[in-house]
Design a protein around this motif. Structure first.
Motif, PDB file in Angstrom:
ATOM      1  N   ILE A  27      33.644  15.905 -13.448  1.00 11.76           N
ATOM      2  CA  ILE A  27      32.663  16.339 -14.430  1.00 11.76           C
ATOM      3  C   ILE A  27      31.780  17.356 -13.714  1.00 11.76           C
ATOM      4  O   ILE A  27      31.117  17.021 -12.723  1.00 11.76           O
ATOM      5  N   ARG A  28      31.799  18.596 -14.208  1.00 16.55           N
ATOM      6  CA  ARG A  28      30.994  19.636 -13.560  1.00 16.55           C
ATOM      7  C   ARG A  28      29.814  19.991 -14.462  1.00 16.55           C
ATOM      8  O   ARG A  28      30.004  20.409 -15.607  1.00 16.55           O
ATOM      9  N   THR A  72      34.440  12.238  -9.865  1.00 23.64           N
ATOM     10  CA  THR A  72      33.602  13.115  -9.035  1.00 23.64           C
ATOM     11  C   THR A  72      32.648  13.876  -9.945  1.00 23.64           C
ATOM     12  O   THR A  72      33.071  14.616 -10.830  1.00 23.64           O
ATOM     13  N   LEU A  73      31.357  13.662  -9.692  1.00 24.90           N
ATOM     14  CA  LEU A  73      30.310  14.384 -10.417  1.00 24.90           C
ATOM     15  C   LEU A  73      29.889  15.552  -9.537  1.00 24.90           C
ATOM     16  O   LEU A  73      29.524  15.364  -8.373  1.00 24.90           O
ATOM     17  N   HIS A  98      35.443   4.356  -9.259  1.00 20.57           N
ATOM     18  CA  HIS A  98      34.921   4.726  -7.935  1.00 20.57           C
ATOM     19  C   HIS A  98      34.228   6.072  -8.142  1.00 20.57           C
ATOM     20  O   HIS A  98      34.894   7.086  -8.390  1.00 20.57           O
ATOM     21  N   VAL A  99      32.910   6.072  -8.076  1.00 23.82           N
ATOM     22  CA  VAL A  99      32.150   7.257  -8.458  1.00 23.82           C
ATOM     23  C   VAL A  99      31.620   7.966  -7.218  1.00 23.82           C
ATOM     24  O   VAL A  99      30.983   7.356  -6.359  1.00 23.82           O
ATOM     25  N   GLU A 100      31.912   9.276  -7.143  1.00 23.70           N
ATOM     26  CA  GLU A 100      31.379  10.108  -6.063  1.00 23.70           C
ATOM     27  C   GLU A 100      30.515  11.205  -6.670  1.00 23.70           C
ATOM     28  O   GLU A 100      30.756  11.646  -7.793  1.00 23.70           O
ATOM     29  N   VAL A 120      29.110   7.070  -4.281  1.00 24.01           N
ATOM     30  CA  VAL A 120      29.356   7.579  -2.932  1.00 24.01           C
ATOM     31  C   VAL A 120      28.846   9.022  -2.897  1.00 24.01           C
ATOM     32  O   VAL A 120      29.209   9.829  -3.760  1.00 24.01           O
ATOM     33  N   PHE A 121      28.017   9.321  -1.911  1.00 22.44           N
ATOM     34  CA  PHE A 121      27.436  10.657  -1.816  1.00 22.44           C
ATOM     35  C   PHE A 121      28.207  11.523  -0.837  1.00 22.44           C
ATOM     36  O   PHE A 121      28.519  11.090   0.270  1.00 22.44           O
ATOM     37  N   THR A 122      28.485  12.765  -1.267  1.00 24.81           N
ATOM     38  CA  THR A 122      28.807  13.815  -0.307  1.00 24.81           C
ATOM     39  C   THR A 122      27.660  14.790  -0.396  1.00 24.81           C
ATOM     40  O   THR A 122      27.435  15.414  -1.437  1.00 24.81           O
TER      41      THR A 122
END
Ligand SMILES: C[S@@+](CC[C@H](N)C(=O)[O-])C[C@H]1O[C@@H](n2cnc3c(N)ncnc32)[C@H](O)[C@@H]1O
Ligand SMILES: Nc1nc2[nH]cc(C(=O)O)c2c(=O)[nH]1
Ligand code: SF4
Ligand SMILES: [Mg+2]
Length: 222
Positions: A27-28, A72-73, A98-100, A120-122
Motif C-alpha cells: 500500500i503506497r 508493506t506500508l 505480518h505488517v511492515e 515491523v519498522f524499516t
C-alpha cells in the motif's frame, strides 16, 4: 471512518528489507515531508498525484482479498497519513498478517512501537547525499528492536563513512538489523562490498532492490 490517500496498491515480491524475496501486498500512500535527491517515488509526493481515497476497512478488505500475508506500508511517507495509527491498530488485530512499514527517519515512531502487536519498522537514516540528513530524528534509534531495521541508502564514499560512524557510535549492530543499500545506479555495488571488507562490518547486510533487477527499474506497481 478516516480516509487514506493511496497512490498505488499491488502484490509483488518484497524487493527490500528483512522479508525480501517473499510475496507482499503493498500500500503506497501519497505525500512526503522530505525530498531526497534520489527518491524513486517522487511522483507519489507531488501535489497533483492521483490517489484513491480509502478507509481502514477498504484497505483491510483489499489486503484480505489478495490472500497475501505480508503487508508493506510505504509511500511517500506512510506515517504522515493523519489516522495511520487507526489503520495499524486494525491490521494488528489480524494475527495472520505480518505488517511492515517503511519510514523516512524524520517522524517520531514511538506511538507506533508502543501499540499492541506493532508493525515491523524499516527506518531510513538519510545520509548527506540525500540532502535530508538535518531532518533525522536520532531518538528513533532507541525505539528500534531486533525485528526492526535501520537502513542506510548510500550514494558516495562520504555517505558510507557517515553510515559507518553512526552504526559504530550508536552500537546499532545487535540492537536491530542494519542494512546498507545503494542509491540505484549511482554507486557500484562492488565498491560498497570493498568498503564493508575494509572496515570489517560484521553483522551488517548489503541489500539490493530486487524489484529493480527483475523488472524495469522505472516500472510502477512492482
Ligand atoms: C520510496 S521510500 C518510501 C518510505 C519512506 N519515505 C522512506 O524514505 O523510507 C522506500 C525506500 O526506498 C528507498 N529509495 C528511494 N529511492 C531510492 C533509490 N533511488 N535507490 C535506492 N533506494 C531508494 C528509500 O531510501 C526507502 O528506504
Ligand atoms: N517489490 C518492491 N518491494 C519494495 N520494498 C519496499 C518498496 C518501497 O517502495 O518502499 C518496494 C517496492 O516499491 N517494490
Ligand atoms: S523520504 Fe522516502 S518518499 Fe520521501 S523523498 Fe525520501 S525516499 Fe522519497
Ligand atoms: Mg520502492
Amino acid at each position: 471512518m478516516a480516509q487514506y490517500k493511496v497512490v498505488e496498491r499491488f502484490v509483488s515480491i518484497n524487493g527490500e528489507g528483512p522479508s525480501a524475496g517473499q510475496l507482499a501486498v503493498f500500500i503506497r500512500f501519497k505525500g512526503c515531508n522530505l525530498a531526497c535527491s534520489y527518491c524513486d517515488t517522487a511522483w507519489a509526493n507531488t501535489e497533483n498525484a492521483a490517489f484513491t481515497s480509502m478507509s481502514e476497512d477498504d484497505i483491510y478488505r483489499y489486503i484480505k482479498e489478495t490472500a497475501i500475508k505480508n503487508v508493506t506500508l510505504t509511500g511517500g511517507e506512510p506515517l504522515l497519513q493523519p489516522a495511520i495509527i487507526d489503520l495499524l491498530k486494525l491490521l494488528a488485530t489480524d494475527e495472520a498478517l505480518h505488517v511492515e512499514i517503511e519510514t523516512n527517519g524524520s517522524i517520531d515512531i514511538t506511538p507506533y512501537t508502543l501499540m499492541y502487536n506493532p508493525p515491523v519498522f524499516t527506518m531510513d537514516y538519510k545520509l548527506p547525499g540525500s540532502l535530508m540528513e538535518s531532518s533525522m530524528l536520532v531518538s528513533n534509534f532507541e525505539r528500534l528492536t531486533q525485528k526492526d531495521t535501520l537502513k542506510f541508502v548510500i550514494g558516495s564514499l562520504e555517505d558510507f563513512n557517515v553510515a559507518r560512524d553512526i552504526i559504530h557510535r550508536h552500537a546499532l549492530v545487535g540492537k536491530c538489523n542494519v542494512y546498507l543499500s545503494a542509491v540505484f545506479g549511482q554507486i557500484r555495488l562492488e565498491e560498497i562490498v570493498e568498503l564493508m571488507k575494509d572496515h570489517h562490518m560484521n553483522g551488517v547486510n548489503l541489500q539490493l532492490q530486487m524489484h529493480k533487477i527483475i523488472w524495469d527499474p522505472n516500472e510502477k506497481g512492482v
